[in-house]
Each structure stands twice: as C-alpha cells, then as structure tokens.
Design a protein around this motif. Structure first.
Motif, PDB file in Angstrom:
ATOM      1  N   PHE A 496     -31.969  17.620  -3.167  1.00 49.46           N
ATOM      2  CA  PHE A 496     -33.046  16.638  -3.076  1.00 49.46           C
ATOM      3  C   PHE A 496     -34.178  17.015  -4.025  1.00 49.46           C
ATOM      4  O   PHE A 496     -34.560  18.185  -4.130  1.00 49.46           O
ATOM      5  N   THR A 497     -34.715  16.037  -4.704  1.00 53.78           N
ATOM      6  CA  THR A 497     -35.734  16.245  -5.727  1.00 53.78           C
ATOM      7  C   THR A 497     -37.003  16.849  -5.145  1.00 53.78           C
ATOM      8  O   THR A 497     -37.288  16.716  -3.949  1.00 53.78           O
ATOM      9  N   SER A 498     -37.795  17.500  -6.001  1.00 51.87           N
ATOM     10  CA  SER A 498     -39.051  18.106  -5.554  1.00 51.87           C
ATOM     11  C   SER A 498     -40.119  17.069  -5.260  1.00 51.87           C
ATOM     12  O   SER A 498     -41.142  17.383  -4.643  1.00 51.87           O
ATOM     13  N   THR A 499     -39.919  15.833  -5.689  1.00 50.01           N
ATOM     14  CA  THR A 499     -40.897  14.763  -5.453  1.00 50.01           C
ATOM     15  C   THR A 499     -40.712  14.223  -4.042  1.00 50.01           C
ATOM     16  O   THR A 499     -39.813  13.417  -3.772  1.00 50.01           O
ATOM     17  N   ARG A 517     -35.810  20.858   1.965  1.00 52.74           N
ATOM     18  CA  ARG A 517     -35.056  20.842   0.715  1.00 52.74           C
ATOM     19  C   ARG A 517     -34.720  22.246   0.212  1.00 52.74           C
ATOM     20  O   ARG A 517     -33.835  22.419  -0.622  1.00 52.74           O
ATOM     21  N   ASN A 518     -35.437  23.258   0.723  1.00 58.00           N
ATOM     22  CA  ASN A 518     -35.165  24.638   0.330  1.00 58.00           C
ATOM     23  C   ASN A 518     -34.163  25.338   1.241  1.00 58.00           C
ATOM     24  O   ASN A 518     -33.754  26.464   0.954  1.00 58.00           O
ATOM     25  N   ARG A 519     -33.773  24.687   2.354  1.00 57.14           N
ATOM     26  CA  ARG A 519     -32.779  25.282   3.246  1.00 57.14           C
ATOM     27  C   ARG A 519     -31.433  25.333   2.543  1.00 57.14           C
ATOM     28  O   ARG A 519     -31.097  24.495   1.713  1.00 57.14           O
ATOM     29  N   ILE A 520     -30.615  26.316   2.910  1.00 56.85           N
ATOM     30  CA  ILE A 520     -29.345  26.505   2.205  1.00 56.85           C
ATOM     31  C   ILE A 520     -28.435  25.293   2.349  1.00 56.85           C
ATOM     32  O   ILE A 520     -27.633  24.996   1.464  1.00 56.85           O
ATOM     33  N   GLY A 521     -28.566  24.555   3.453  1.00 60.69           N
ATOM     34  CA  GLY A 521     -27.756  23.356   3.621  1.00 60.69           C
ATOM     35  C   GLY A 521     -28.072  22.267   2.623  1.00 60.69           C
ATOM     36  O   GLY A 521     -27.303  21.308   2.476  1.00 60.69           O
ATOM     37  N   PHE A 593     -28.381  16.011   8.368  1.00 61.96           N
ATOM     38  CA  PHE A 593     -27.426  16.281   7.302  1.00 61.96           C
ATOM     39  C   PHE A 593     -27.552  17.723   6.815  1.00 61.96           C
ATOM     40  O   PHE A 593     -26.555  18.438   6.660  1.00 61.96           O
ATOM     41  N   ILE A 594     -28.785  18.178   6.588  1.00 62.90           N
ATOM     42  CA  ILE A 594     -29.009  19.537   6.088  1.00 62.90           C
ATOM     43  C   ILE A 594     -28.581  20.566   7.128  1.00 62.90           C
ATOM     44  O   ILE A 594     -27.977  21.599   6.801  1.00 62.90           O
ATOM     45  N   GLU A 595     -28.866  20.301   8.391  1.00 58.13           N
ATOM     46  CA  GLU A 595     -28.456  21.222   9.444  1.00 58.13           C
ATOM     47  C   GLU A 595     -26.931  21.291   9.553  1.00 58.13           C
ATOM     48  O   GLU A 595     -26.354  22.374   9.718  1.00 58.13           O
TER      49      GLU A 595
END
Length: 721
Positions: A496-499, A517-521, A593-595
């Motif tokens: 995911f973009t930094s914006t 967005r910084n999580r490993i997932g 989704f990230i989890e």
C-alpha cells in the motif's frame, strides 16, 4: 663515511592512540600500495574484537571517567614515510581505512543522539581535516573521496559503477553496520567512543624517505622473516615428531594450504575453533588468550591438554584431531561465502552476522563419520543457530556473536558426548524445544523497526514458496539476500502506498494507516528493478504486474491459483496452506486482509523453522513450558489488553538515572513511545531510552503503579499456567 653522503636516521617508532592517529595530517597511499582488499570476515573480526574487549569491562553503572581505567587494546603497527611533503601509508592501509569507516559509522550514530552531539562533532574533526583551503579525509585518496562522502552524509552511491576496491570500501561500511553489537547502542555508545579513541592504540613506524619505505614494504610483504603464530605452533607441535618429521610436516602443509586457499587466515581460525570445541574447559582458564596468542596458550596449558603427556602427544594432536576435519572445515567456509545446497543455513548465519559458527559442528564430528553424517551434523547445528537468531530477534532479545558464544558454551558439553547425527539432533532439539513457539510474533513484525530482519524473514518465506512450487529444483535464497553484480537488490515492497489519503475510505486515521502498511502482512520481497517501477500505484493496479514477480506476490491475484500454477497449488494443499491464501480486490478491507496475510506468513514460518524440518528428533512434551527451562513466558501485551489486565490508553512510565520516560498502550497491545511504536516492552524501552535491558521490569502502569512483569505474573496465575 663516503664523501657527500649523509647518514640516514634509524627507523623510529612510537605508540599512538586512535585519537592521535587521526588527529595528525591526512595520509596518502604510495604507488606500490595494494588496493583495499578486506572483506566481511576481516571487518567483522575487527568490530568483534573491539566490542568484546570493551563490553567485557563495561558496566551500566560506569561513567565516562571510569573508561580511563579500562584495559587498552593494541591493533598492531603501521608504517609511514614522507613523500613530497605528505605522509604516506606504507603498511597498515587495511586497518586504518577500516578504522576510518568505523569512525564515520560512529559519527552517524552519535548524531542521532542528543546526548552524544559533542562526540559527533569530535569525530568529524578526526574523519576530515582542512588542508590548503579544502576539506580532505584522513585517508586522502581521490578515488575514495566520493564513497567516503556518501557514507559520511548518508547519500546515495552507485556501487555497481565503482572500482572493485571502492566497492569493497562501501561494502565494508555495511559490514560494520551488520556486525556492530546492539549492546553498544544507546548511552553506552559515548563510553565506547572514548575507549576507542583513547584506549585503543597502534605503533607508528616512520621509515623516513620513500626509498626506505619501499624497501621495508617489500621486506615485510615479500621476504617475511618474522615468525607468525602458525609458525610458532607448527614448531611446537612437530617438536616431538620423532626422528623423521618430514611426513608430519607434509601433513601440516597439506592442511594449512587447503584452508588458506579458501580464505586468508583460515588455518589459524580453524585451529582456534578445534581448541575451543575439544578443550572448552581449558579455554575458560586464566592465562594467555587463545585468540590473541594461540601458540602461547597451547604451551601454557600443555599439562591440561595432555594431563599425562607422553612423547608423540603433540604430533598425535595434529594427525588425530586437527587434520581429520580440516577439509570439512574448508567446506564450511565455502558454504559461508556461497550457498551450498546441502548446508544452506551456514550461509543464512553469515548473512545475519554470525562470524564464529562452527564450534558446535567441530565438537560433534568424529574421525570415522561418513560425509553424509558430517553434512547432517553441520546442517543441524547451522539450523539450530539460525532458529536461535530468528526467535531471539522476534522477541527483541540479543542475538549478537557474544550471545551465540554463550549459547554454544551451554550446549557444547552435551554435544561433545554425542556420536551419531540422531544423538546430536536430540541434544539440540531438547535445548530448542520451546523456541518454535516464539514464531507467533511473525505477524507483528514491522518494517519501521527491524528492516534488515524483515528482509531476511521475507527472503526465507518467498524462497520456501518458490522451492516448493518447483520441487526444490532452484534455491533463490542467495539471490534474494545478496546483490548480484550489475543488478539491484531485492527490496521490500509495500503493498500500500505511503499516501494515506488514497486509502482514507478504508482507514480514516492516517497514523494508524501508516502503522498497518508497515506490518509484515502488507509487505513483499521484489526485484529492485520491478519495485522501483511501481511508484505510488494502488495495490489493485499492481496485481497484474505482480503475476510475473515471485509466486508469493502472484498469489495476491484472485485467479492466480485457479489458472495454471498446478504444482504450486498441489504444494500448498500438501502443506495444508491452500485455504489460508489471502487474495485482494478493490473491495477488500485493509486491516483484516493484512492480519490474514500475516497469519499466512506465520504458518509458512512454522514449517520453515520447525524442529522436524531440521531433521532432529522431537523431544517428548514439546509445546509445554516447564519452569526449569522456560525461555520465555509466552505472554504478549496483546494478551494482557485483550483479557482486561491492561487498558488501551494506559500510560506507562519508566525511570532510568533519575529521568522519567513515558509511553502509551495502544488498543492492539502495541506500545507507543515518542520515537516509535513497539510490539514489546523491551523494544519500547529501547525506543524511549536509547538502550534496553528487561522492558517488562522497566515499565510500570502509571495509573496503578504496577510493573508490567507483575501484571504478566497475575495473568499467568489467573490462567493456572
């Protein structure tokens, strides 16, 4: 005296501290000097030797004034001469350039600490000086200047286009970063800098003019009449060889030549490894240092090496203990430098900064071992150390060389008693039985706190999937870890973009979006060229392009496993992972989704770092934690918040040297400090204070005045654990 001829002065010598060495004029290199040639083993050894000498004396209660009474450390001689009114380095270039790189590294670290700002300024004056109106580095070589500047200022540098020696200098700085101990970060850094500057010394030998300097250089590097530690040791061991020592001398030459042919200095390193592995009790006794004076150590402890010494014992040490394993040690060295498909974890440990990793292997080997048994034993030990590094780092606990050494010293007595690979496996598995449970921290990994470690974890996950889909035909791990000539690194890709505004409809809180967005997932490992081309594109727009990248990236596409990729699908089904594959489309909610992706990574990690994957025998009762051998409590901040033992929003306070530090508990159990968000108390302490010990004992809940370790114990007591 001959007419018209003045007598030259004798060569002079004087001792110098590092501060005095770099406080003089800059050095140039003369035409006959070789290029900078040090690689990772030499750089790592210098950093390790310096840090060990300091940390063995340091205590947290010490102040700067105490450092002046620390034992000094001698780095050896170097030779200079005067050439065209400039001071030229004749011999010692490798050490002095590496010391300059270390000063640059320390200067950048000190600049990040408000308490060390004056040290950063002091180091700046040692790194560079002003001559004739221009700023020059203390090693003033035109070809090195751009590289030094980039390192000092943190600028970009085109390594691929650089000369080989400049590339080695650039890499040497990176090796310093890899091998610099975590124990030297924080407030202790200021003390280490002073010790390095004023208690580490060299001897400067002034040759006078250029002709004398070249003569000395040739004498030292070509003629070499000085006896090395290996020469002394050889003479000692062969002194009772009998009437005809020629055969024994041939054995010695065969052994040392084979090792030196792999890596310079390998022969002496091998002998030290064998002595540590075979005589650990002796290495712990007082007397000469095994590392610094190997031959003196052997002479001093001869009575303990051979309690009832008979004629020929020294020679039998060579033929029966040293010689039989030298060829396999050479194999281990090659596996450290280049991926060996039979010993991959040796390469992994080298990447993660483990310099000395072969003591346990040598302790486990037996003269009659078949080659396959040697490989099994070496593989088990390497995987054991890799699992230690991974699980320690996940829990923000130290995994430096010193910690590896401590681990080895605990396990080595039992390893020495083993005979077969299965026996070795049981010893290692029994010691590491609880470690795989620590992999539960994988989903909590974050890019902004452990970038190099996250890169390593993603490398292993990505390579495991690639190998599974190809039945192990190609192992891409080395390609993922190391830069290829003329190519870009594999890099961490944010899905995911930094914006934050682009995903504000899914995650309105910009700070929380940054955390997610910084999580490993939410991370992948991609080829640098591809990664650089994606820019700030939305994930849904990158999915099609991901298909041609790694399979772990391709699986984000909903149809990736439905259309083709049969072998990958079968592999995932066999590993019971197929149902855990998480895909993405524009309607997907980000946080779940990230989890889910993080849990998928965790399940892969469990298969990579399982004890059974190492080929070891699982001990009875694995998974249960007994009080006598528990390596961690198995309790996270998330557990305490979830079950009501802590409240989201509670403020934490910790005191160190009469100063208060504050943090706040997040709803997901993370700890927010002024310097970053941590997943565990010890890491939060490191962020807040700049140094860390036991964060559970450091932090207390401001509302209740209860320490976190007491809260954790209440949780354990309530659950009957």
């Amino acid at each position: 005296m001959a007419k018209g001829r003045n007598a030259k002065k004798l060569v002079s010598a004087k001792d110098q501290s590092v501060d005095a060495l770099f406080g003089t004029r800059s050095f140039i290199l003369d035409y006959y000097q070789r290029d900078y040639v040090w690689e990772e083993p030499q750089v790592a050894r210098l950093v390790s030797d310096l840090s060990r000498k300091f940390l063995d004396q340091w205590s947290e209660e010490h102040a700067l004034r105490d450092v002046q009474s620390y034992d000094p450390y001698f780095l050896g001689p170097y030779i200079i001469c005067t050439a065209e009114d400039k001071v030229a380095l004749v011999d010692g270039q490798q050490r002095i350039i590496t010391l300059l790189l270390l000063l640059i590294y320390l200067r950048r670290q000190a600049a990040l600490m408000p308490k060390a700002s004056n040290k950063a300024g002091q180091l700046s004056t040692l790194i560079m000086t002003e001559q004739f109106g221009r700023r020059v580095f203390r090693v003033d070589v035109e070809e090195y200047r751009r590289c030094f500047n980039a390192l000092l200022n943190g600028d970009g540098f085109d390594v691929d286009e650089a000369r080989p020696d400049v590339r080695r200098i650039w890499n040497a700085y990176q090796y310093i970063d890899v091998h610099f101990p975590a124990a030297l970060r924080g407030d202790v850094l200021v003390l280490f800098i002073d010790w390095l500057l004023y208690r580490v010394s060299l001897v400067a030998m002034d040759a006078g003019d250029r002709d004398r300097a070249e003569e000395m250089f040739q004498s030292i590097n070509d003629c070499g009449v000085r006896l090395s530690p290996m020469d002394h040791l050889k003479r000692f061991l062969l002194s009772d060889a009998g009437s005809d020592p020629r055969e024994l001398e041939g054995t010695w030459t065969t052994m040392t030549s084979a090792l030196e042919g792999v890596e310079h200095g390998a022969a002496l390193a091998y002998l030290r490894t064998v002595f540590r592995a075979r005589f650990p009790e002796v290495t712990q006794q007082s007397g000469p240092s095994l590392h610094d004076a190997t031959h003196e150590w052997v002479r001093t402890h001869e009575g303990k090496l051979w309690p009832n010494r008979r004629n020929g014992d020294r020679a039998r040490l060579l033929t029966g203990v040293l010689f039989p394993f030298h060829d396999f040690y050479a194999r281990l060295l090659r596996a450290r430098a280049r991926m060996d498909p039979r010993l991959p974890a040796v390469r992994y440990n080298a990447f993660n900064g483990v310099v000395d990793q072969f003591d346990l292997t040598i302790a486990a080997l037996r003269p009659g071992d078949e080659q396959t048994d040697k490989e099994r034993k070496a593989g088990m030990v390497a995987n054991f150390l890799d699992l230690f590094y991974v699980t320690q780092t996940l829990y923000d606990e130290p995994a430096e060389q010193k910690d590896i050494d401590d681990l080895v010293s605990k396990v080595l007595p039992a390893v020495r008693l083993t005979e077969s690979p299965d026996e070795l496996g049981r010893v290692l598995a029994d010691h590491a039985a609880d470690w795989p449970a620590r992999l539960e921290r994988i989903p909590e990994l974050s890019y902004d706190t452990k970038r190099r470690f996250v890169h390593y974890i993603l490398t292993r996950l990505t390579a495991w999937v690639e190998m599974g889909a190809t039945n192990g035909e190609v192992d891409p791990t080395d390609r993922f870890l190391m830069r290829r000539s003329g190519d870009r690194d594999f890099e961490i890709e944010h899905l995911f973009t930094s914006t934050a505004a682009k995903y504000a409809h899914k995650v309105p809180d910009a700070r929380y979006y940054k955390y997610l967005r910084n999580r490993i997932g939410a991370l992948l490992l991609l080829d640098g060229r591809d990664n650089g081309s994606y820019g700030g594109a939305l994930l849904e727009d990158k999915l099609t392009r991901y298909r041609k990248d790694t399979r772990l990236a391709g699986m984000l596409n909903p149809d990736f496993l439905k259309k083709g990729n049969v072998r990958l699908r079968e592999f995932l089904r066999a590993e019971r992972l197929l149902d855990l594959v998480t895909t993405y489309d524009p309607s997907t909610a980000l946080e779940p989704f990230i989890e889910a992706r993080g849990r998928f990574y965790y399940e892969i990690a469990k298969r990579i770092w399982s004890l059974s994957a190492f080929g070891v025998v699982m001990p009875a009762g694995v998974g249960s934690v007994t009080p006598g051998r528990r390596t961690h409590y198995g309790v996270t901040m998330k557990d305490l918040v979830r079950d009501g033992f802590l409240r989201a929003g509670d403020r934490l306070v910790g005191y160190r040297r009469d100063q208060a530090y504050f943090a706040r508990i997040c709803s997901n159990g993370n700890i927010e400090t002024a310097s970053g968000v941590a997943t565990a108390p010890t890491k939060a302490m490191e962020y807040a204070v700049g140094a860390a010990s036991n964060g559970w004992a450091f932090w207390q809940v401001e509302r209740t005045r209860e320490r976190l370790d007491a809260v954790r114990q209440r949780y354990l007591d309530s659950a009957g654990r």
